[in-house]
Design a protein around this motif. Structure first.
Motif, mmCIF file in Angstrom:
data_model
loop_
_atom_site.group_PDB
_atom_site.id
_atom_site.type_symbol
_atom_site.label_atom_id
_atom_site.label_comp_id
_atom_site.label_asym_id
_atom_site.label_seq_id
_atom_site.Cartn_x
_atom_site.Cartn_y
_atom_site.Cartn_z
ATOM 1 N N MET A 103 32.503 40.478 41.012
ATOM 2 C CA MET A 103 33.202 39.722 39.972
ATOM 3 C C MET A 103 34.706 39.910 40.111
ATOM 4 N N PHE B 154 37.939 39.757 38.073
ATOM 5 C CA PHE B 154 38.403 39.736 36.687
ATOM 6 C C PHE B 154 39.754 39.038 36.587
ATOM 7 N N GLY C 54 40.266 45.993 31.604
ATOM 8 C CA GLY C 54 38.997 45.489 32.127
ATOM 9 C C GLY C 54 38.414 46.351 33.238
ATOM 10 N N ARG D 74 23.174 44.237 39.572
ATOM 11 C CA ARG D 74 24.634 44.130 39.682
ATOM 12 C C ARG D 74 25.125 44.397 41.096
ATOM 13 N N ARG E 12 37.660 43.094 46.794
ATOM 14 C CA ARG E 12 36.754 44.120 46.252
ATOM 15 C C ARG E 12 35.446 43.495 45.787
ATOM 16 N N VAL F 294 26.059 39.331 34.035
ATOM 17 C CA VAL F 294 26.082 40.711 34.526
ATOM 18 C C VAL F 294 25.622 41.715 33.477
ATOM 19 N N GLU G 126 31.262 48.773 35.503
ATOM 20 C CA GLU G 126 29.895 48.349 35.144
ATOM 21 C C GLU G 126 29.396 47.283 36.115
ATOM 22 N N VAL G 127 30.249 46.288 36.363
ATOM 23 C CA VAL G 127 29.824 45.184 37.229
ATOM 24 C C VAL G 127 29.596 45.674 38.659
ATOM 25 N N MET G 128 30.349 46.701 39.064
ATOM 26 C CA MET G 128 30.132 47.258 40.406
ATOM 27 C C MET G 128 28.966 48.246 40.416
ATOM 28 N N ALA G 129 28.174 48.226 39.349
ATOM 29 C CA ALA G 129 26.987 49.076 39.248
ATOM 30 C C ALA G 129 27.342 50.560 39.301
#
Lengths: 241, 258
Positions: free
Chosen positions: A82, A84, B127, A77, A150, A48, B133-136
């Motif tokens: 993702m 976590f 986190g 992305r 999510r 990512v 960031e990962v969700m843009a």
């Protein structure tokens, strides 16, 4: 779908990945397993663009992630989700708002439709009707489920799981494993999981990569890895079990 | 942004320069986003309300005591040479030009600045910034820009409140406790300070708002992991904000009145 080409990474004097190469196929579940501190999370974060390799390349759909500009990276992305380690839910938002967050940011769906999608995703992960709950009211397993809802809110092509069962009791961990398997079948997306849970890995994986001492020492189909006579693998799996 | 990693301990000067450099890079990223368009109005109003409400009572309370004290000290200092009626000048200059902005800035730093640093650091540790960031979603635009715009809007208004409260308190002490003529006090205030001074004080507040937000959010982004990391980030934020705001205040005063 995802390729690692001679990837190495160090933090100062500490080497975490050394010349790792492999190709992750589309539409299947690939699990990278290994002891703590061998660079599993770093490997995932490279997909990512949260980490960059010192040497080598990480390619997603043929694009080298580290070379992408900001816009192209964000575009990439949007095709990923993702989960976590502890869910990384936003504390100030309800469960429903957390799941709705990426939908609101990246689509122009009306609120009614967003509410429908949120309900559908929460139902998929076995958390129906919990839209109004705050993350602080949820157990560790529930937070992971909501985090997964999510992660799949925008129906991503690639879903990444960072230690999905760590910190959970065995029963909850089994339930999360089952959820991952059923979700992959339903969505058909590419699932990449990092884990140190051996039984769980053999339950959910189509392909398994074993990281040991900064190197990818084995990578192949689940049964191939299970039946491997390689002494290192035999020792690793027997010790961990 | 890279988090702090263990390495050989550099000299304090080198460490300070490196920290300033990292903060500069962070600020550059935020300001580049600001050039890309304003943040969502709803988020700015929400943050401005939070900064204003969190700090208003405190700013007013501190300003009252600062104004009263300045009147008291000024009166006794001027009385030595028979100039006690000039206390209005002292109160006006000190409060409008210096103490109003300093009180507003330091109280916002103490309340809203620490809250910002702690909130962002907690997101980093849990986190949630990586999740953005990962969700843009650009975390600089989503987390920092609304707070920056809100602080730039709220601080000048808080400076106004601080100036009003401190001058009013100075007036009350000078006139009702020390016996200075009300007309003399007010004439002196009007003669030595004007709209320009008030506007400049408000401008100082806006500049403080920029530094408070950028320093607090930077410390939050750079937080090390764990609850200790959040505590340390908050502590570093408030110390760096106080030091920088005092220096910036002097430089702006030098520029305006030097």
């Amino acid at each position: 779908m995802i390729e690692y080409v001679n990837v190495s990474k160090s933090y100062g004097e500490v080497h975490v990945l050394d010349d790792v190469s492999c190709s992750i196929p589309a539409g299947r579940t690939t699990v990278f397993i290994g002891p703590s501190g061998v660079g599993k999370s770093v490997m995932m974060k490279m997909i990512v663009g949260l980490e960059r390799p010192d040497a080598g390349r990480v390619l997603v759909r043929g694009e080298e992630v580290a070379r992408l500009g900001e816009r192209a990276l964000y575009r990439l992305r949007r095709r990923m989700g993702m989960l976590f380690q502890d869910g990384a839910l936003f504390d100030s938002m309800t469960t429903g708002e957390n799941v709705a967050f990426p939908i609101r940011r990246h689509t122009r769906l009306p609120e009614r439709e967003i509410a429908r999608v949120v309900a559908e995703k929460l139902d998929l992960v076995g958390m129906p009707g919990c839209e109004g709950k705050m993350p602080s009211e949820l157990s560790g397993g529930m937070r992971k489920r909501v985090g997964l809802a999510r992660a799949i809110a925008l129906d991503p092509e690639i879903v990444l799981f960072d230690e999905p069962t760590s910190g959970l009791d065995p029963l909850t961990a089994d339930a999360i494993d089952e959820l991952i398997v059923s979700m992959q079948r339903r969505l058909g997306s590419t699932f990449v999981v990092i884990s140190h849970d051996i039984p769980g890995t053999f339950r959910i994986a189509d392909r398994i990569g074993v990281l040991f001492d900064t190197r990818l020492v084995a990578y192949g189909e689940r049964e191939e890895i299970r039946r491997s006579a390689d002494p290192l693998l035999v020792e690793f799996f027997s010790r961990t079990i | 942004m890279d988090r702090a990693r263990p390495h050989a301990r550099p000299s304090p000067v080198a460490a300070a320069l490196a920290e300033a450099g990292r903060w500069g890079i962070f600020s550059g990223r935020v300001l580049r986003r600001a050039a890309g368009g304003p943040p969502a109005a709803g988020r700015v109003i929400e943050e401005a309300y939070r900064i204003g409400v969190q700090s208003l009572l405190l700013v007013c309370a501190i300003a009252v005591f600062i104004g009263a004290n300045i009147a008291l000290q000024g009166y006794h200092a001027f009385r030595e040479f028979g100039g006690q009626d000039l206390v209005g000048i002292f109160v006006a200059l000190a409060c409008v030009r210096e103490m109003g902005p300093i009180v507003a800035g330091s109280m916002v730093a103490a309340k809203a600045g620490t809250a910002m640093a702690a909130a962002v650091a907690t997101m980093r540790v849990k986190g949630q910034i990586d999740a953005l960031e990962v969700m843009a979603v650009d975390p600089y635009r989503h987390l920092v820009l609304p707070r920056l715009a809100a602080a730039v809007l709220a601080l000048p208004l808080l400076v106004l409140f601080a100036v009003a409260c401190s001058v009013a308190a100075g007036y009350a002490v000078a006139v009702h406790q020390l016996g200075v003529s009300p007309a003399t006090f007010l004439d002196n205030v009007a003669a030595y300070t004007g709209t320009r001074d008030v506007l400049f004080g408000m401008a100082k507040g806006a500049v403080f708002g920029v530094f408070i937000t950028l320093l607090a959010c930077y410390q939050g982004f750079a937080s090390a992991s764990g609850p200790e990391g959040v505590g340390r980030a908050t502590n570093r934020a408030v110390v760096s904000i106080c030091v920088v705001c005092i220096i910036v205040n002097y430089l702006m005063s030098e520029l305006m009145y030097g």
